[in-house]
Design a protein around this motif. Structure first.
Motif, PDB file in Angstrom:
ATOM      1  N   ALA A   1       0.854  -1.195   0.000  1.00 36.30           N
ATOM      2  CA  ALA A   1       0.000   0.000   0.000  1.00 36.30           C
ATOM      3  C   ALA A   1       0.887   1.241   0.000  1.00 36.30           C
ATOM      4  O   ALA A   1       1.926   1.274   0.670  1.00 36.30           O
ATOM      5  CB  ALA A   1      -0.900  -0.020   1.235  1.00 36.30           C
ATOM      6  N   THR A   2       0.475   2.257  -0.721  1.00 38.86           N
ATOM      7  CA  THR A   2       1.317   3.461  -0.793  1.00 38.86           C
ATOM      8  C   THR A   2       1.344   4.212   0.542  1.00 38.86           C
ATOM      9  O   THR A   2       2.233   5.029   0.766  1.00 38.86           O
ATOM     10  CB  THR A   2       0.807   4.416  -1.894  1.00 38.86           C
ATOM     11  N   LEU A   3       0.415   3.922   1.446  1.00 38.86           N
ATOM     12  CA  LEU A   3       0.434   4.574   2.755  1.00 38.86           C
ATOM     13  C   LEU A   3       1.581   4.044   3.615  1.00 38.86           C
ATOM     14  O   LEU A   3       2.111   4.759   4.460  1.00 38.86           O
ATOM     15  CB  LEU A   3      -0.902   4.354   3.482  1.00 38.86           C
ATOM     16  N   THR A   4       1.956   2.768   3.415  1.00 31.35           N
ATOM     17  CA  THR A   4       2.972   2.148   4.279  1.00 31.35           C
ATOM     18  C   THR A   4       3.934   1.249   3.482  1.00 31.35           C
ATOM     19  O   THR A   4       4.046   0.060   3.766  1.00 31.35           O
ATOM     20  CB  THR A   4       2.289   1.268   5.358  1.00 31.35           C
ATOM     21  N   PRO A   5       4.652   1.824   2.532  1.00 28.13           N
ATOM     22  CA  PRO A   5       5.510   0.957   1.699  1.00 28.13           C
ATOM     23  C   PRO A   5       6.907   0.719   2.269  1.00 28.13           C
ATOM     24  O   PRO A   5       7.622  -0.169   1.806  1.00 28.13           O
ATOM     25  CB  PRO A   5       5.626   1.774   0.399  1.00 28.13           C
TER      26      PRO A   5
END
Ligand code: NAD
Length: 496
Positions: A191-195
């Motif tokens: 996920a781009t929130l937590t890469p």
């Protein structure tokens, strides 16, 4: 009492700044670009780093590179794969503190919970290091005795792995480790929130001896274009997705066209049932854990809490007390139990769910409060006497709201618990062994916690039924997901 946003920043536990700096040192060690998709700390809103924003062409290049590496990897021996996975596990464990700090920094969960995620996530790597040398198989006789059947397993081929933000390490290792153990390469899209945790964990995999090209990490702001391109590429033979049911349905449509192997770990709406004969303390502690783990942002979080009439008042009293005493704040703060939600949209959703429930007759016993802060905080909340028509009784909450409904009989509560299209987790609290099994057997879910609120571990075949998913992760069943079953039919001729 109604939902409000009155709590101030001073009510929140503040961070230990040296802990945040420890995470930043790990981020600096990653080779990340100057521009791209920005990643922020959900507790403070601070910018942390940019990760690459790749287009469909670059995603296909990652497929090409991983596919080539995957074909060599498929020819390694089970023991070679096991040894590499074992080295990775050891390196991950040695870097527990770095991983935990990174998870807290980008996802927000309290550091103690992040350490728990590292233990949970690394256990999958250890488990599949052990499973790699037990690929399964069998030997059968044809019914007419004229031949023997040798059943073998082969790697399924290149796997595309798509993970959510709520468990940045564990959702990645739960997919990568069985893929590697089976002999597959992978393209993973976190996920781009937590890469950042995925980048770091894969960097450690390379240091541990995983071939450089075998795991490709890709990040993109155009996830629809990514899946349209890679899932239609005939080098890709498998997609494993963890996330919402809506996105899973879209991916299944594309995967259907190419007849890809699929594993779908989708949304939940877990019932947690407390019977009159339950041990009150155990039920309260179990409900607290099943509700507040990860701030409620877990697919197996207790979503609908059903409490039998005779124990309901005492249960609500005790759970209210426990929730209202749980410190909210920065995950790097001393004693924080509830960290931030992932973004402001989630906070707005908690306020809306609380207001809707209260408007439909629920009693707000504690919480219902957002905070005046740059972070995304919401207080642990208990709503009692929730109406079946309230949104909180039907939607996946994904936040720290305990929504209590009361019930009379066992058959009534089982029917109500099953009134959902989801079927991931369920929980039963009772001191009667017969009741525990009878109710667990009738719950339409993939897993049931009996007298406990944290049912997952590496030995458990995790997954859902109904619209909660297809396939299993963890345990020996998790390896099956990355293997094709084949047989050789060996003719037998009587030579007497
Ligand atoms: P999400 O579906 O929005 O996103 C999950 C991942 O899919 C992210 O990496 C996202 O970037 C990506 N994505 C979104 N659209 C895509 C597309 N068209 N093509 C390819 N990738 C796409 O879910 P989320 O908000 O990150 O996570 C929360 C959801 O995940 C909840 O519903 C939760 O229940 C579920 N979940 C399930 C499990 C499980 O094991 N069953 C575990 C954790 C979370």
């Amino acid at each position: 009492m109604t939902a409000s946003t009155t709590a101030g920043h001073s009510d929140l536990v503040t961070a230990d700044p040296s802990a945040a700096r420890k995470a930043d040192a790990v981020i600096e060690s990653l080779s990340l670009p100057a521009t791209g998709i920005p990643v922020h700390d959900p507790a403070t809103g601070e910018f942390l780093a940019n990760v690459p924003d790749i287009d469909a062409g670059a995603a296909l290049e990652a497929v090409r590179i991983a596919d080539t590496a995957s074909r060599s990897w498929a020819n390694t021996t089970p023991r070679q794969r096991a040894d590499v996975l074992h080295n990775w596990w050891k390196l991950l464990v040695e870097n527990t503190e770095q991983l935990a700090h990174l998870i807290t920094r980008e996802m927000g969960k309290p550091l103690s919970e992040a350490r728990g995620e590292v233990k949970y996530g690394t256990d999958f790597v250890r488990w599949y290091a052990e499973e790699a040398v037990r690929p399964g198989g069998g030997f059968r006789e044809a019914p007419d005795g004229g031949s023997n059947i040798l059943v073998r397993r082969a790697p399924v081929g290149l796997a595309v792995l798509i993970t959510p933000w709520n468990f940045p390490l564990a959702m990645a290792t739960r997919k990568i480790a069985p893929a590697l153990a089976a002999g597959c390469g992978a393209v993973i899209k976190p996920a781009t929130l937590t890469p950042l945790t995925t980048y770091y964990a894969v960097e450690l995999a390379r240091q541990a001896g995983v071939p450089e090209d075998l795991i490709q990490v890709v990040t993109t702001s155009k996830s629809g274009a990514f899946s349209e391109a890679v899932l239609r590429d005939d080098r890709v033979r498998k997609v494993s997705f963890t996330g919402s049911t809506g996105v899973g349905q879209q991916l299944l449509k594309i995967a259907g066209e190419g007849v890809l192997r699929t594993s779908m770990e989708l949304g939940g709406n877990a019932p947690l049932i407390v019977f009159d004969d339950a041990d009150l303390e155990r039920a309260v502690n179990g409900a607290f854990a099943a509700k507040l783990r990860n701030g409620g942002q877990s697919c197996i979080a207790a979503n609908r809490i059903y409490v039998q009439q005779g124990i309901a008042d005492a249960f609500v009293e005790a759970l209210t007390e426990k929730l209202s005493a749980a410190p909210v704040g920065n995950g790097f703060g001393h004693g924080t139990v509830v960290g931030p939600l992932i973004d402001n949209r989630a906070v707005a959703q908690m306020l809306a769910l609380t207001e809707d429930a209260v408007a439909k007759g629920a009693q707000l016993r504690t919480g219902g409060t957002a905070y005046d802060s740059a972070g995304h905080f919401f207080a642990p909340t208990l709503l009692d006497h929730v109406s079946t028509s309230a949104d909180v009784a039907n939607a996946e909450i994904f936040g720290p709201i305990a929504a209590i409904q009361r019930f009379g009989t066992e058959s009534e509560v089982v029917a109500r618990a099953n009134q959902t299209e989801f079927g991931l987790a369920g929980y039963v609290f009772t001191e009667s062994l017969d009741r525990a099994f009878n109710v667990a057997d009738r719950l339409e879910t993939g897993l049931v916690g009996i007298n406990q609120g944290v049912p997952s571990n590496a030995a458990a075949p995790f997954g859902g039924v109904k619209q909660s998913g297809i396939g299993r992760e963890g345990s020996s069943e998790g390896l099956d997901e990355y293997q094709n079953i084949r047989f050789y039919n060996i003719a037998r001729r009587d030579t007497h």
